[in-house]
Design a protein around this motif. Sequence first.
Motif, PDB file in Angstrom:
ATOM      1  N   ALA A  33       0.846  -1.193   0.000  1.00 15.50           N
ATOM      2  CA  ALA A  33       0.000   0.000   0.000  1.00 15.50           C
ATOM      3  C   ALA A  33       0.879   1.240   0.000  1.00 15.50           C
ATOM      4  O   ALA A  33       1.994   1.224   0.538  1.00 15.50           O
ATOM      5  CB  ALA A  33      -0.909   0.010   1.230  1.00 15.50           C
ATOM      6  N   PRO A  34       0.372   2.334  -0.579  1.00 18.05           N
ATOM      7  CA  PRO A  34       1.115   3.593  -0.570  1.00 18.05           C
ATOM      8  C   PRO A  34       1.119   4.177   0.844  1.00 18.05           C
ATOM      9  O   PRO A  34       0.289   3.806   1.673  1.00 18.05           O
ATOM     10  CB  PRO A  34       0.333   4.483  -1.542  1.00 18.05           C
ATOM     11  CG  PRO A  34      -1.055   3.950  -1.490  1.00 18.05           C
ATOM     12  CD  PRO A  34      -0.924   2.473  -1.254  1.00 18.05           C
ATOM     13  N   PRO A  35       2.040   5.105   1.111  1.00 22.75           N
ATOM     14  CA  PRO A  35       2.114   5.707   2.447  1.00 22.75           C
ATOM     15  C   PRO A  35       0.824   6.402   2.869  1.00 22.75           C
ATOM     16  O   PRO A  35       0.478   6.404   4.033  1.00 22.75           O
ATOM     17  CB  PRO A  35       3.257   6.714   2.338  1.00 22.75           C
ATOM     18  CG  PRO A  35       4.025   6.308   1.133  1.00 22.75           C
ATOM     19  CD  PRO A  35       3.080   5.587   0.230  1.00 22.75           C
ATOM     20  N   GLU A  36       0.106   6.984   1.919  1.00 21.51           N
ATOM     21  CA  GLU A  36      -1.153   7.660   2.225  1.00 21.51           C
ATOM     22  C   GLU A  36      -2.227   7.143   1.282  1.00 21.51           C
ATOM     23  O   GLU A  36      -1.958   6.798   0.143  1.00 21.51           O
ATOM     24  CB  GLU A  36      -1.005   9.170   2.046  1.00 21.51           C
ATOM     25  CG  GLU A  36      -0.003   9.791   2.993  1.00 21.51           C
ATOM     26  CD  GLU A  36       0.140  11.287   2.773  1.00 21.51           C
ATOM     27  OE1 GLU A  36      -0.759  11.902   2.189  1.00 21.51           O
ATOM     28  OE2 GLU A  36       1.165  11.823   3.189  1.00 21.51           O
ATOM     29  N   GLY A  37      -3.452   7.108   1.740  1.00 22.43           N
ATOM     30  CA  GLY A  37      -4.550   6.705   0.876  1.00 22.43           C
ATOM     31  C   GLY A  37      -5.119   5.368   1.274  1.00 22.43           C
ATOM     32  O   GLY A  37      -4.675   4.736   2.235  1.00 22.43           O
ATOM     33  N   VAL A  38      -6.108   4.932   0.507  1.00 17.32           N
ATOM     34  CA  VAL A  38      -6.808   3.698   0.827  1.00 17.32           C
ATOM     35  C   VAL A  38      -6.576   2.591  -0.196  1.00 17.32           C
ATOM     36  O   VAL A  38      -7.105   1.507  -0.066  1.00 17.32           O
ATOM     37  CB  VAL A  38      -8.331   3.954   0.970  1.00 17.32           C
ATOM     38  CG1 VAL A  38      -8.600   4.870   2.139  1.00 17.32           C
ATOM     39  CG2 VAL A  38      -8.901   4.533  -0.311  1.00 17.32           C
ATOM     40  N   ALA A  39      -5.813   2.861  -1.232  1.00 13.39           N
ATOM     41  CA  ALA A  39      -5.558   1.863  -2.270  1.00 13.39           C
ATOM     42  C   ALA A  39      -4.513   0.859  -1.800  1.00 13.39           C
ATOM     43  O   ALA A  39      -3.671   1.175  -0.957  1.00 13.39           O
ATOM     44  CB  ALA A  39      -5.063   2.554  -3.537  1.00 13.39           C
ATOM     45  N   TYR A  40      -4.599  -0.339  -2.322  1.00 14.55           N
ATOM     46  CA  TYR A  40      -3.566  -1.342  -2.078  1.00 14.55           C
ATOM     47  C   TYR A  40      -3.622  -2.369  -3.193  1.00 14.55           C
ATOM     48  O   TYR A  40      -4.602  -2.452  -3.931  1.00 14.55           O
ATOM     49  CB  TYR A  40      -3.714  -2.002  -0.701  1.00 14.55           C
ATOM     50  CG  TYR A  40      -4.961  -2.847  -0.554  1.00 14.55           C
ATOM     51  CD1 TYR A  40      -4.947  -4.206  -0.839  1.00 14.55           C
ATOM     52  CD2 TYR A  40      -6.165  -2.279  -0.127  1.00 14.55           C
ATOM     53  CE1 TYR A  40      -6.077  -4.982  -0.712  1.00 14.55           C
ATOM     54  CE2 TYR A  40      -7.301  -3.048   0.002  1.00 14.55           C
ATOM     55  CZ  TYR A  40      -7.256  -4.405  -0.282  1.00 14.55           C
ATOM     56  OH  TYR A  40      -8.389  -5.164  -0.165  1.00 14.55           O
ATOM     57  N   ILE A  41      -2.559  -3.132  -3.319  1.00 14.15           N
ATOM     58  CA  ILE A  41      -2.523  -4.262  -4.247  1.00 14.15           C
ATOM     59  C   ILE A  41      -2.247  -5.493  -3.402  1.00 14.15           C
ATOM     60  O   ILE A  41      -1.281  -5.518  -2.630  1.00 14.15           O
ATOM     61  CB  ILE A  41      -1.432  -4.109  -5.322  1.00 14.15           C
ATOM     62  CG1 ILE A  41      -1.606  -2.807  -6.106  1.00 14.15           C
ATOM     63  CG2 ILE A  41      -1.459  -5.308  -6.274  1.00 14.15           C
ATOM     64  CD1 ILE A  41      -0.448  -2.512  -7.049  1.00 14.15           C
ATOM     65  N   ALA A  42      -3.084  -6.499  -3.551  1.00 14.42           N
ATOM     66  CA  ALA A  42      -2.921  -7.746  -2.797  1.00 14.42           C
ATOM     67  C   ALA A  42      -2.483  -8.857  -3.741  1.00 14.42           C
ATOM     68  O   ALA A  42      -2.770  -8.829  -4.942  1.00 14.42           O
ATOM     69  CB  ALA A  42      -4.229  -8.114  -2.108  1.00 14.42           C
ATOM     70  N   PHE A  43      -1.803  -9.836  -3.174  1.00 16.48           N
ATOM     71  CA  PHE A  43      -1.265 -10.963  -3.923  1.00 16.48           C
ATOM     72  C   PHE A  43      -1.688 -12.230  -3.215  1.00 16.48           C
ATOM     73  O   PHE A  43      -1.452 -12.381  -2.019  1.00 16.48           O
ATOM     74  CB  PHE A  43       0.265 -10.862  -4.001  1.00 16.48           C
ATOM     75  CG  PHE A  43       0.712  -9.491  -4.429  1.00 16.48           C
ATOM     76  CD1 PHE A  43       0.734  -9.144  -5.768  1.00 16.48           C
ATOM     77  CD2 PHE A  43       1.052  -8.538  -3.481  1.00 16.48           C
ATOM     78  CE1 PHE A  43       1.103  -7.865  -6.152  1.00 16.48           C
ATOM     79  CE2 PHE A  43       1.431  -7.257  -3.858  1.00 16.48           C
ATOM     80  CZ  PHE A  43       1.455  -6.926  -5.198  1.00 16.48           C
ATOM     81  N   GLN A  44      -2.320 -13.126  -3.951  1.00 21.72           N
ATOM     82  CA  GLN A  44      -2.907 -14.334  -3.372  1.00 21.72           C
ATOM     83  C   GLN A  44      -2.226 -15.570  -3.912  1.00 21.72           C
ATOM     84  O   GLN A  44      -2.014 -15.686  -5.124  1.00 21.72           O
ATOM     85  CB  GLN A  44      -4.394 -14.370  -3.703  1.00 21.72           C
ATOM     86  CG  GLN A  44      -5.119 -15.597  -3.218  1.00 21.72           C
ATOM     87  CD  GLN A  44      -6.597 -15.503  -3.555  1.00 21.72           C
ATOM     88  OE1 GLN A  44      -7.233 -14.491  -3.311  1.00 21.72           O
ATOM     89  NE2 GLN A  44      -7.139 -16.566  -4.131  1.00 21.72           N
ATOM     90  N   LEU A  45      -1.918 -16.504  -3.027  1.00 19.78           N
ATOM     91  CA  LEU A  45      -1.339 -17.778  -3.431  1.00 19.78           C
ATOM     92  C   LEU A  45      -2.335 -18.536  -4.294  1.00 19.78           C
ATOM     93  O   LEU A  45      -3.507 -18.657  -3.947  1.00 19.78           O
ATOM     94  CB  LEU A  45      -0.993 -18.612  -2.189  1.00 19.78           C
ATOM     95  CG  LEU A  45      -0.424 -20.006  -2.450  1.00 19.78           C
ATOM     96  CD1 LEU A  45       0.904 -19.910  -3.187  1.00 19.78           C
ATOM     97  CD2 LEU A  45      -0.268 -20.750  -1.140  1.00 19.78           C
ATOM     98  N   SER A  46      -1.878 -19.019  -5.427  1.00 22.37           N
ATOM     99  CA  SER A  46      -2.723 -19.780  -6.336  1.00 22.37           C
ATOM    100  C   SER A  46      -1.951 -21.016  -6.810  1.00 22.37           C
ATOM    101  O   SER A  46      -1.014 -20.891  -7.597  1.00 22.37           O
ATOM    102  CB  SER A  46      -3.121 -18.913  -7.534  1.00 22.37           C
ATOM    103  OG  SER A  46      -3.865 -19.666  -8.466  1.00 22.37           O
TER     104      SER A  46
END
Length: 117
Positions: A33-46
């Motif tokens: 996630a960035p230092p500020e804000g609500v966005a994030y990128i998640a990575f899931q085991l597949s």
Amino acid sequence: MLETADPQALARFYSELLGWEITKEDSDGAAVAPPEGVAYIAFQLSDGYVSPVWPAQEGVQRMTMHLDFEVVDLHAAVAHALELGAQEAGHQPQGNVRVMLDPAGHPFCLYLDGDNS
């Protein structure tokens, strides 16, 4: 959420690429996630993850999404991504955009705003 065979490694890649912090990391996944804000990128085991191909080819795993990142210096951004383990895609449809493949094979684009090209 990006599926991958190694979510922790992909989180480290995007953390370094974007300068974001790893905010979650366990055996099933990770997130940045960035230092500020609500966005994030998640990575899931597949299990059985298959990398998409770019450009699309008949009968092969297609890209279902891609990320775009605006950069100030396209050459420097591409060099940085390559140092981190990305690959430059063989097909490049635009001069102010570079299609890259992350270490798990997900396409992402580095691009210059139209005013910077």
